[in-house]
Design a protein around this motif. Structure first.
Motif, PDB file in Angstrom:
ATOM      1  N   THR A 156      -1.810 -24.408   1.415  1.00 34.10           N
ATOM      2  CA  THR A 156      -3.390 -23.814   0.298  1.00 34.10           C
ATOM      3  C   THR A 156      -3.501 -22.889   1.366  1.00 34.10           C
ATOM      4  O   THR A 156      -4.214 -22.717   2.279  1.00 34.10           O
ATOM      5  CB  THR A 156      -3.892 -25.901   0.385  1.00 34.10           C
ATOM      6  OG1 THR A 156      -4.697 -26.002   0.409  1.00 34.10           O
ATOM      7  CG2 THR A 156      -2.318 -26.209  -0.380  1.00 34.10           C
ATOM      8  N   GLU A 203       3.139 -17.531 -10.639  1.00 33.29           N
ATOM      9  CA  GLU A 203       2.770 -19.082 -10.487  1.00 33.29           C
ATOM     10  C   GLU A 203       1.442 -18.836  -9.271  1.00 33.29           C
ATOM     11  O   GLU A 203       2.078 -18.221  -8.675  1.00 33.29           O
ATOM     12  CB  GLU A 203       4.148 -19.775 -10.522  1.00 33.29           C
ATOM     13  CG  GLU A 203       4.885 -19.981 -11.144  1.00 33.29           C
ATOM     14  CD  GLU A 203       5.956 -18.693 -12.200  1.00 33.29           C
ATOM     15  OE1 GLU A 203       5.721 -17.746 -10.992  1.00 33.29           O
ATOM     16  OE2 GLU A 203       5.959 -19.108 -12.996  1.00 33.29           O
ATOM     17  N   ASP A 204       0.834 -19.841  -9.336  1.00 31.40           N
ATOM     18  CA  ASP A 204      -0.557 -19.545  -8.351  1.00 31.40           C
ATOM     19  C   ASP A 204      -0.499 -21.179  -7.763  1.00 31.40           C
ATOM     20  O   ASP A 204      -0.761 -20.929  -6.348  1.00 31.40           O
ATOM     21  CB  ASP A 204      -1.816 -19.114  -8.374  1.00 31.40           C
ATOM     22  CG  ASP A 204      -1.944 -20.027  -9.756  1.00 31.40           C
ATOM     23  OD1 ASP A 204      -1.998 -20.834 -10.227  1.00 31.40           O
ATOM     24  OD2 ASP A 204      -2.668 -18.778 -11.011  1.00 31.40           O
ATOM     25  N   VAL A 205       0.196 -22.075  -8.104  1.00 29.99           N
ATOM     26  CA  VAL A 205       0.728 -22.884  -7.662  1.00 29.99           C
ATOM     27  C   VAL A 205       1.305 -23.693  -7.983  1.00 29.99           C
ATOM     28  O   VAL A 205       2.080 -23.629  -8.545  1.00 29.99           O
ATOM     29  CB  VAL A 205      -0.774 -24.325  -8.610  1.00 29.99           C
ATOM     30  CG1 VAL A 205      -0.385 -25.552  -7.913  1.00 29.99           C
ATOM     31  CG2 VAL A 205      -1.432 -23.626  -8.242  1.00 29.99           C
ATOM     32  N   SER A 206       2.090 -24.356  -7.038  1.00 29.36           N
ATOM     33  CA  SER A 206       4.350 -24.311  -7.210  1.00 29.36           C
ATOM     34  C   SER A 206       3.641 -26.046  -6.169  1.00 29.36           C
ATOM     35  O   SER A 206       3.503 -25.942  -5.044  1.00 29.36           O
ATOM     36  CB  SER A 206       4.805 -23.734  -7.189  1.00 29.36           C
ATOM     37  OG  SER A 206       6.598 -23.999  -6.846  1.00 29.36           O
ATOM     38  N   HIS A 221       3.854 -28.020  -1.035  1.00 25.79           N
ATOM     39  CA  HIS A 221       2.906 -28.353  -1.884  1.00 25.79           C
ATOM     40  C   HIS A 221       2.625 -26.321  -1.811  1.00 25.79           C
ATOM     41  O   HIS A 221       1.704 -26.507  -0.224  1.00 25.79           O
ATOM     42  CB  HIS A 221       1.748 -29.004  -1.677  1.00 25.79           C
ATOM     43  CG  HIS A 221       0.378 -28.728  -2.602  1.00 25.79           C
ATOM     44  ND1 HIS A 221      -0.703 -29.079  -2.358  1.00 25.79           N
ATOM     45  CD2 HIS A 221       0.161 -27.689  -3.593  1.00 25.79           C
ATOM     46  CE1 HIS A 221      -1.553 -29.472  -3.525  1.00 25.79           C
ATOM     47  NE2 HIS A 221      -0.934 -27.663  -4.117  1.00 25.79           N
ATOM     48  N   SER A 223      -0.429 -22.998  -3.025  1.00 22.74           N
ATOM     49  CA  SER A 223      -1.137 -22.694  -3.861  1.00 22.74           C
ATOM     50  C   SER A 223      -2.416 -22.038  -3.039  1.00 22.74           C
ATOM     51  O   SER A 223      -2.755 -21.768  -2.303  1.00 22.74           O
ATOM     52  CB  SER A 223      -2.862 -24.244  -3.665  1.00 22.74           C
ATOM     53  OG  SER A 223      -3.288 -23.882  -4.828  1.00 22.74           O
ATOM     54  N   TRP A 224      -2.808 -20.801  -4.378  1.00 22.25           N
ATOM     55  CA  TRP A 224      -4.092 -20.077  -3.564  1.00 22.25           C
ATOM     56  C   TRP A 224      -5.340 -20.051  -4.291  1.00 22.25           C
ATOM     57  O   TRP A 224      -6.101 -19.647  -4.263  1.00 22.25           O
ATOM     58  CB  TRP A 224      -3.637 -18.403  -4.278  1.00 22.25           C
ATOM     59  CG  TRP A 224      -2.130 -17.975  -4.039  1.00 22.25           C
ATOM     60  CD1 TRP A 224      -2.128 -17.889  -2.971  1.00 22.25           C
ATOM     61  CD2 TRP A 224      -1.085 -17.082  -4.380  1.00 22.25           C
ATOM     62  NE1 TRP A 224      -0.906 -16.598  -2.579  1.00 22.25           N
ATOM     63  CE2 TRP A 224      -0.541 -16.321  -3.765  1.00 22.25           C
ATOM     64  CE3 TRP A 224      -0.853 -16.370  -5.645  1.00 22.25           C
ATOM     65  CZ2 TRP A 224      -0.046 -15.085  -4.158  1.00 22.25           C
ATOM     66  CZ3 TRP A 224       0.003 -15.214  -6.234  1.00 22.25           C
ATOM     67  CH2 TRP A 224       0.505 -15.350  -5.555  1.00 22.25           C
ATOM     68  N   ASN A 226      -6.999 -23.313  -3.810  1.00 23.80           N
ATOM     69  CA  ASN A 226      -7.379 -24.808  -2.937  1.00 23.80           C
ATOM     70  C   ASN A 226      -8.646 -24.530  -2.655  1.00 23.80           C
ATOM     71  O   ASN A 226      -8.732 -23.090  -1.621  1.00 23.80           O
ATOM     72  CB  ASN A 226      -5.732 -25.559  -2.362  1.00 23.80           C
ATOM     73  CG  ASN A 226      -6.538 -26.240  -1.669  1.00 23.80           C
ATOM     74  OD1 ASN A 226      -7.090 -27.311  -1.123  1.00 23.80           O
ATOM     75  ND2 ASN A 226      -5.638 -27.470  -2.764  1.00 23.80           N
TER      76      ASN A 226
END
Ligand SMILES: NC(=O)c1ccc[n+]([C@@H]2O[C@H](COP(=O)([O-])OP(=O)(O)OC[C@H]3O[C@@H](n4cnc5c(N)ncnc54)[C@H](O)[C@@H]3O)[C@@H](O)[C@H]2O)c1
Length: 345
Positions: A156, A203-206, A221, A223-224, A226
């Motif tokens: 993240t 998607e920016d979170v997965s 996990h 994420s951009w 965080n």
């Protein structure tokens, strides 16, 4: 290939490509002769740093040069297929950034073309050249940690947000290649959910779950969005647990002797807090080197001595197969999607 300097061309001089120019410039036996980018500013940037490197706008001018033996492609993923195809057809060996392309059909076509032209098609799966990840791989292979029960990874940061890929294509590609390397092949199935929290169409979170072998689960996990830059991987084995933390540059790996303690009875909060796991924590000594440089050297050895690398040919196809399955699962709100078994070949 006989022992003369290997001529390297680098295509794509954005955020990542100049790192390839740098590491190949430092490798014995190789010379970066030309670099290409559509952007005049990026060409100027690189030619100011590397005065001996010619710069051109058109990648085609790299592929037709007689003094270029091998090409590094570091352009956005959607351009990889056409770029790599043109380079292979021109008789060049290719080091192609991840993911090798954006569909399984394209990935298979590139693999077939590399076979037909007898050129090396290596993939930029740079974390496989990271000493910490290699330590985990060696430990799993030697049974040091026991049987792997599960793996959990977090990658993240607050950005940088890519315009040409979603967070899975950008970040989880690393986790997928690492899991593939550690578990020795592709997952049986994937299940993923993602969110578009930044208002883009990507998607920016997965949260991605993958199942390997008989029953090992892996989870990533990515994420951009965080507040913390985190790059960790935990492997839980039947004998030991291992944590790799890429943000600890000097001591990235800790091995925990496992031994779950029997639950004691405690009479105070202090005792409760001090309840420790059983066993030692070991920090192994690693021969830390820049992974991109190690990858470049592996590519050059592949060209000169034929030594197989850990990221070539079908290794990239398995990544693309996983990405396709993850995309499908995200579209179907986390449904388990099987990864085609034939990508193991
Ligand atoms: N292995 C890693 O850790 C790692 C890290 C970052 C990026 N990457 C990969 O590297 C690739 C590039 O990423 P980036 O962050 O540098 O992207 P970027 O957008 O910063 O740079 C891409 C560059 O390619 C140039 N370009 C685009 N089309 C071109 C064409 N037809 N001909 C010549 N130049 C062209 C653009 O002008 C740009 O300068 C991607 O595949 C990405 O996934 C890998």
């Amino acid at each position: 290939m006989e022992s003369r300097m290997i001529g390297i061309g680098v295509v794509g001089l954005g955020h990542w490509g100049p790192n390839h120019v740098r590491v190949f410039s430092q490798c014995a036996g190789a010379r970066v002769v030309v670099a290409a980018d559509l952007s005049e500013a990026r060409r100027r940037h690189v030619s100011q740093l590397y005065r001996d490197v010619a710069v051109v706008a058109d990648a085609g001018d790299v592929f037709t040069r007689g003094d270029v033996d091998a090409v590094v492609i570091a352009t956005p993923a959607r351009t990889h297929f056409a770029m790599a195809r043109a380079a292979l057809e021109a008789g060049k060996h290719v080091l192609l950034e991840k993911p090798m392309c954006t569909s399984l059909a394209e990935a298979r076509a590139l693999l077939a073309l590399a076979d037909r032209t007898e050129r090396v098609l290596m993939h930029g799966h740079v974390f496989l050249y990271n000493e910490g990840i290699r330590y985990l791989h060696a430990g799993i292979a030697a049974g040091t940690f026991g049987a792997v029960q599960y793996a959990h990874a977090t990658r993240t940061n607050l950005g940088p947000i890519r315009r040409d890929a979603n967070v899975v294509e950008d970040l989880a590609t690393h986790e997928i290649t690492i899991f593939d390397y550690l578990f020795g092949g592709p997952p049986n199935w994937v299940s993923a959910v993602g969110s578009r929290l930044l208002g883009t169409d990507r998607e920016d979170v997965s949260f991605v779950t993958l199942q390997y072998g008989e029953s090992s689960l892996a989870h990533a996990h990515v994420s951009w969005l965080n507040p913390q830059k985190v790059r960790t991987l935990t492997i839980v084995g039947t004998q030991r647990m291992v944590v790799w933390n890429d943000m600890e540059p000097l001591e990235p790996v800790r091995v925990f002797d496992k031994g779950l303690m029997e639950e004691p009875y405690y009479d105070s909060f202090g005792e409760f807090q001090l309840r420790l796991r059983d066993g030692d924590i070991v920090i192994p000594k690693l021969n830390l080197q820049e992974p991109l440089r190690v990858q470049a050297e592996a590519f050059l050895r592949r060209l000169t001595s034929g030594e197989r690398t850990i990221s070539e040919g079908a290794d990239g196809v398995r990544l693309v197969a996983c990405l396709e399955a993850i995309e499908q699962s995200m579209r179907e709100e986390g449904r388990r999607v099987a990864v085609p078994a034939e990508v193991c070949l």
